[in-house]
Design a protein around this motif. Structure first.
Motif, mmCIF file in Angstrom:
data_model
loop_
_atom_site.group_PDB
_atom_site.id
_atom_site.type_symbol
_atom_site.label_atom_id
_atom_site.label_comp_id
_atom_site.label_asym_id
_atom_site.label_seq_id
_atom_site.Cartn_x
_atom_site.Cartn_y
_atom_site.Cartn_z
ATOM 1 N N GLY A 48 1.085 -1.231 -0.057
ATOM 2 C CA GLY A 48 -0.222 -0.466 -0.152
ATOM 3 C C GLY A 48 0.802 1.173 0.256
ATOM 4 O O GLY A 48 1.519 1.855 1.077
ATOM 5 N N ARG A 49 1.103 2.080 -1.046
ATOM 6 C CA ARG A 49 1.633 2.957 -0.978
ATOM 7 C C ARG A 49 1.496 4.531 -0.201
ATOM 8 O O ARG A 49 0.227 3.993 -0.427
ATOM 9 N N PRO A 50 2.624 5.224 0.308
ATOM 10 C CA PRO A 50 1.897 6.496 1.027
ATOM 11 C C PRO A 50 1.371 6.912 -0.022
ATOM 12 O O PRO A 50 2.089 7.412 -0.538
ATOM 13 N N ARG A 51 0.516 7.587 -0.068
ATOM 14 C CA ARG A 51 -0.180 8.801 -0.155
ATOM 15 C C ARG A 51 0.719 9.815 -0.362
ATOM 16 O O ARG A 51 0.619 10.773 0.982
ATOM 17 N N LEU A 52 1.199 11.006 -1.010
ATOM 18 C CA LEU A 52 2.775 11.886 -0.452
ATOM 19 C C LEU A 52 1.558 13.308 -0.783
ATOM 20 O O LEU A 52 2.419 14.469 0.006
ATOM 21 N N GLY A 53 -0.104 12.991 -1.379
ATOM 22 C CA GLY A 53 -0.467 14.082 -1.054
ATOM 23 C C GLY A 53 -1.319 14.107 -2.528
ATOM 24 O O GLY A 53 -1.390 13.299 -2.885
ATOM 25 N N LEU A 54 -2.130 15.548 -2.583
ATOM 26 C CA LEU A 54 -3.700 15.104 -3.300
ATOM 27 C C LEU A 54 -2.623 16.085 -4.671
ATOM 28 O O LEU A 54 -1.995 16.584 -5.075
ATOM 29 N N ARG A 55 -3.400 15.501 -5.464
ATOM 30 C CA ARG A 55 -2.793 15.347 -7.276
ATOM 31 C C ARG A 55 -3.966 15.646 -8.523
ATOM 32 O O ARG A 55 -5.400 15.783 -7.445
ATOM 33 N N GLN A 56 -3.317 15.783 -8.782
ATOM 34 C CA GLN A 56 -5.030 16.044 -9.986
ATOM 35 C C GLN A 56 -3.734 15.567 -11.472
ATOM 36 O O GLN A 56 -3.192 15.707 -11.744
ATOM 37 N N ALA A 57 -4.847 15.285 -12.025
ATOM 38 C CA ALA A 57 -5.025 14.610 -13.546
ATOM 39 C C ALA A 57 -4.893 15.770 -14.802
ATOM 40 O O ALA A 57 -5.713 16.012 -14.991
ATOM 41 N N GLN A 58 -3.887 15.176 -16.346
ATOM 42 C CA GLN A 58 -4.449 16.090 -16.945
ATOM 43 C C GLN A 58 -3.986 15.232 -17.637
ATOM 44 O O GLN A 58 -3.595 14.424 -18.401
ATOM 45 N N ILE A 59 -5.296 15.301 -19.014
ATOM 46 C CA ILE A 59 -5.917 13.790 -19.467
ATOM 47 C C ILE A 59 -5.464 15.104 -20.688
ATOM 48 O O ILE A 59 -6.374 16.292 -20.930
ATOM 49 N N THR A 60 -4.777 14.269 -22.368
ATOM 50 C CA THR A 60 -4.970 14.973 -23.731
ATOM 51 C C THR A 60 -5.343 14.255 -24.194
ATOM 52 O O THR A 60 -5.073 13.352 -24.814
ATOM 53 N N VAL A 61 -6.381 14.704 -25.105
ATOM 54 C CA VAL A 61 -6.852 13.976 -26.368
ATOM 55 C C VAL A 61 -5.766 14.396 -27.723
ATOM 56 O O VAL A 61 -5.914 15.431 -27.831
ATOM 57 N N GLY A 62 -5.421 13.002 -28.162
ATOM 58 C CA GLY A 62 -4.470 13.856 -29.280
ATOM 59 C C GLY A 62 -5.299 13.537 -30.527
ATOM 60 O O GLY A 62 -6.877 13.628 -30.857
ATOM 61 N N GLU A 63 -4.560 13.996 -31.681
ATOM 62 C CA GLU A 63 -4.922 14.316 -32.852
ATOM 63 C C GLU A 63 -5.647 12.365 -33.935
ATOM 64 O O GLU A 63 -4.624 11.593 -33.485
ATOM 65 N N PRO A 64 -6.635 12.440 -33.875
ATOM 66 C CA PRO A 64 -7.184 10.797 -35.046
ATOM 67 C C PRO A 64 -5.959 9.892 -35.744
ATOM 68 O O PRO A 64 -5.465 10.560 -36.551
ATOM 69 N N ILE A 65 -6.071 9.255 -36.067
ATOM 70 C CA ILE A 65 -4.973 8.383 -36.764
ATOM 71 C C ILE A 65 -6.173 7.784 -37.579
ATOM 72 O O ILE A 65 -6.462 6.326 -36.956
ATOM 73 N N SER A 66 -5.994 7.653 -38.935
ATOM 74 C CA SER A 66 -7.067 6.949 -39.529
ATOM 75 C C SER A 66 -6.172 5.831 -40.178
ATOM 76 O O SER A 66 -5.457 6.046 -40.676
ATOM 77 N N VAL A 67 -6.631 4.684 -39.756
ATOM 78 C CA VAL A 67 -6.582 3.026 -39.819
ATOM 79 C C VAL A 67 -6.848 3.258 -41.814
ATOM 80 O O VAL A 67 -5.908 1.777 -42.463
ATOM 81 N N THR A 68 -7.778 2.999 -41.959
ATOM 82 C CA THR A 68 -8.438 2.468 -43.557
ATOM 83 C C THR A 68 -7.349 2.447 -44.092
ATOM 84 O O THR A 68 -7.451 2.309 -44.948
ATOM 85 N N GLU A 69 -6.794 4.372 -44.261
ATOM 86 C CA GLU A 69 -6.481 4.600 -45.260
ATOM 87 C C GLU A 69 -4.949 4.349 -45.147
ATOM 88 O O GLU A 69 -4.748 3.515 -46.535
ATOM 89 N N ARG A 70 -4.640 3.813 -44.535
ATOM 90 C CA ARG A 70 -3.207 2.456 -44.417
ATOM 91 C C ARG A 70 -3.331 1.140 -44.920
ATOM 92 O O ARG A 70 -2.323 1.052 -45.942
ATOM 93 N N PHE A 71 -4.467 0.661 -44.620
ATOM 94 C CA PHE A 71 -4.733 -0.446 -45.172
ATOM 95 C C PHE A 71 -4.785 -0.305 -46.535
ATOM 96 O O PHE A 71 -4.398 -1.571 -47.003
#
Length: 468
Positions: free
Chosen positions: A415-438
């Motif tokens: 059970g890891r010690p909790r060192l402090g309160l945190r915040q998460a940053q989520i970044t949505v990237g640009e979609p990659i089309s696989v159909t064209e590559r196929f």
């Protein structure tokens, strides 16, 4: 990981997904509590804020998905165990909110199926498999060369499921928000299979992969808690706490971490020399211009290699690939000694045969501990802290050392010690089309393999660029 296994166990059965909207809704209601408070010993939590950027891209993709125009896979970073909770928060709260703000109409549930490591139900408990099943999870045995049942289920859901599917292409956590581990090719392969399945069915949807980065930051830099943790690690290691007066705070903490690391590496080298008869020279050959940190990391990597060799020699597994690949194969090898597919009814065994099976299970579990220690350090580099001596990077590294010491002192997941309160940053990237590559590699086996490799590299690059 549970306490040491001393007896053979029944085979690990596949857990089919059976998404239950009511259970999902209850989990969504409870999500802020699960993020904020530690509900399980192995879940650090303490996340009080989640922010996301470029979310309108994801909202538009869900709109197109619901209109039957595309199929897509969410390829998300997996630095910590809380990542699935953050992804659930993104889909259940942030995406609908942004869609409403942007006037994007979403007709139905914003959620995803997801792949998870079958091993989670081993160390966290069977209840987790039950819960994940009701949330749309598909278990996969990572070390198997080909987990056919999991792959077939995931492939079917990607092409025909009522929801998109989410996968962590790194295959597991590495404890570093700022480092993307080498990606496994499974996500790229699944994407090309999806295009192939759509083509065979004469369907016009476009198959897309969406990279998503996740990073964590402390609300307030927890320098005093880091000092406490370093002191605890020094004491638990048997290393006298040394007062270092010269230098600023970051330099002092860096010196303490390096001193602790050198001491532990030296002790573990002697451990493997004496008790496992490993040939580990007292010195190591490095470039003359190598810094002290680079020499230390070279020693660490040599030590990790020896630890894996000890387990590989026991299980008869060849040393192929990077540390992560080798850990995956050893995990599967260990499971084959504990969860015996060749013994469907262990209770029907004669006492003699049951005793032998238990002996093998206990020893297999013990040998897997070498691999578990290596798992903690697969992403450690000589420059991670020096490049950015932030509280986050000091904390991440110190917590990895804590994991290692805890696993040596006790076989249960710490059970890891909790060192402090945190915040998460989520970044949505640009979609990659696989159909064209196929279209560019259709019918050419070599070109298809290269296309999977290229997509994996592009996805790796995309995730790395999104890390701030």
């Amino acid at each position: 990981m549970p306490r040491s296994i001393q007896s053979t166990q029944p085979p690990l059965k596949f857990i089919p997904q059976r998404l239950n909207p009511l259970v999902l809704q209850i989990v969504r209601w409870l999500l802020p509590i699960a993020l904020r408070f530690r509900t399980r010993p192995w879940l650090p939590a303490g996340i009080v804020k989640i922010e996301a950027t470029n979310v309108e891209v994801l909202a538009e993709l869900y709109q197109q998905f619901q209109a039957g125009k595309i199929r897509f896979l969410l390829a998300f970073r997996h630095p910590e165990v809380e990542d699935p909770l953050c992804m659930l928060y993104l889909l259940s709260r942030i995406v609908p909110q942004v869609a409403s703000q942007k006037g994007i109409t979403l007709k139905s549930l914003v959620h995803s199926y997801f792949l998870y490591d079958r091993g989670m139900t081993v160390w966290a408990g069977k209840w987790l498999g039950w819960l994940f099943s009701l949330l749309g999870g598909v278990p996969v045995r990572r070390g198997r060369r080909l987990d056919r049942q999991a792959i077939q289920n995931a492939r079917e859901l990607f092409a025909n499921g009522a929801l998109p599917i989410a996968v962590a292409p790194e295959g597991g956590t590495n404890g570093h928000s700022g480092i993307v581990s080498p990606l496994e090719p499974g996500v790229a392969q699944m994407a090309f299979w999806c295009v192939e399945d759509l083509e065979k069915a004469n369907r016009s949807e476009t198959a897309i992969v969406v990279p998503i980065a996740i990073q964590y930051h402390y609300v307030e830099p927890p320098w005093s808690q880091i000092d406490w943790l370093l002191s605890k690690l020094e004491a638990d290691s048997g290393l006298k706490v040394l007062e270092i007066d010269s230098g600023n705070r970051e330099e002092i903490y860096h010196q303490r971490l390096c001193r602790l690391a050198e001491y532990l590496i030296t002790e573990m080298e002697e451990f493997y020399r004496r008790f496992y008869h490993q040939d580990i020279p007292k010195t190591i050959s490095t470039d003359e211009s190598a810094s002290a940190n680079q020499v230390l990391i070279a020693r660490l990597h040599r030590l990790l290699d020896k630890a894996l060799q000890v387990a590989e020699q026991y299980f008869g597994v060849q040393a192929q690939g990077n540390f992560i690949d080798r850990c995956r194969r050893l995990e599967e090898a260990g499971w084959s000694y504990i969860y015996r597919d060749d013994l469907p009814d262990i209770n029907a065994l004669a006492p003699f045969k049951r005793g032998l099976a238990d002996w093998i299970a206990e020893e297999g579990d013990l040998r897997m501990r070498h691999m578990r220690i290596v798992e903690s350090f697969v992403a450690v580099t000589a420059t991670y802290i020096q490049e950015q001596p932030t509280a986050e990077r000091f904390a991440e590294t110190a917590l990895l050392v804590f994991d290692m010491l805890s696993r040596i002192q006790d076989t249960k997941l710490p059970g890891r010690p909790r060192l402090g309160l945190r915040q998460a940053q989520i970044t949505v990237g640009e979609p990659i089309s696989v159909t064209e590559r196929f279209k560019n590699c259709q019918g050419d086996r070599q070109a298809s393999k290269q296309a999977v490799s290229d997509l994996t590299k592009d996805l790796q690059t995309a995730l790395e660029k999104m890390i701030r």
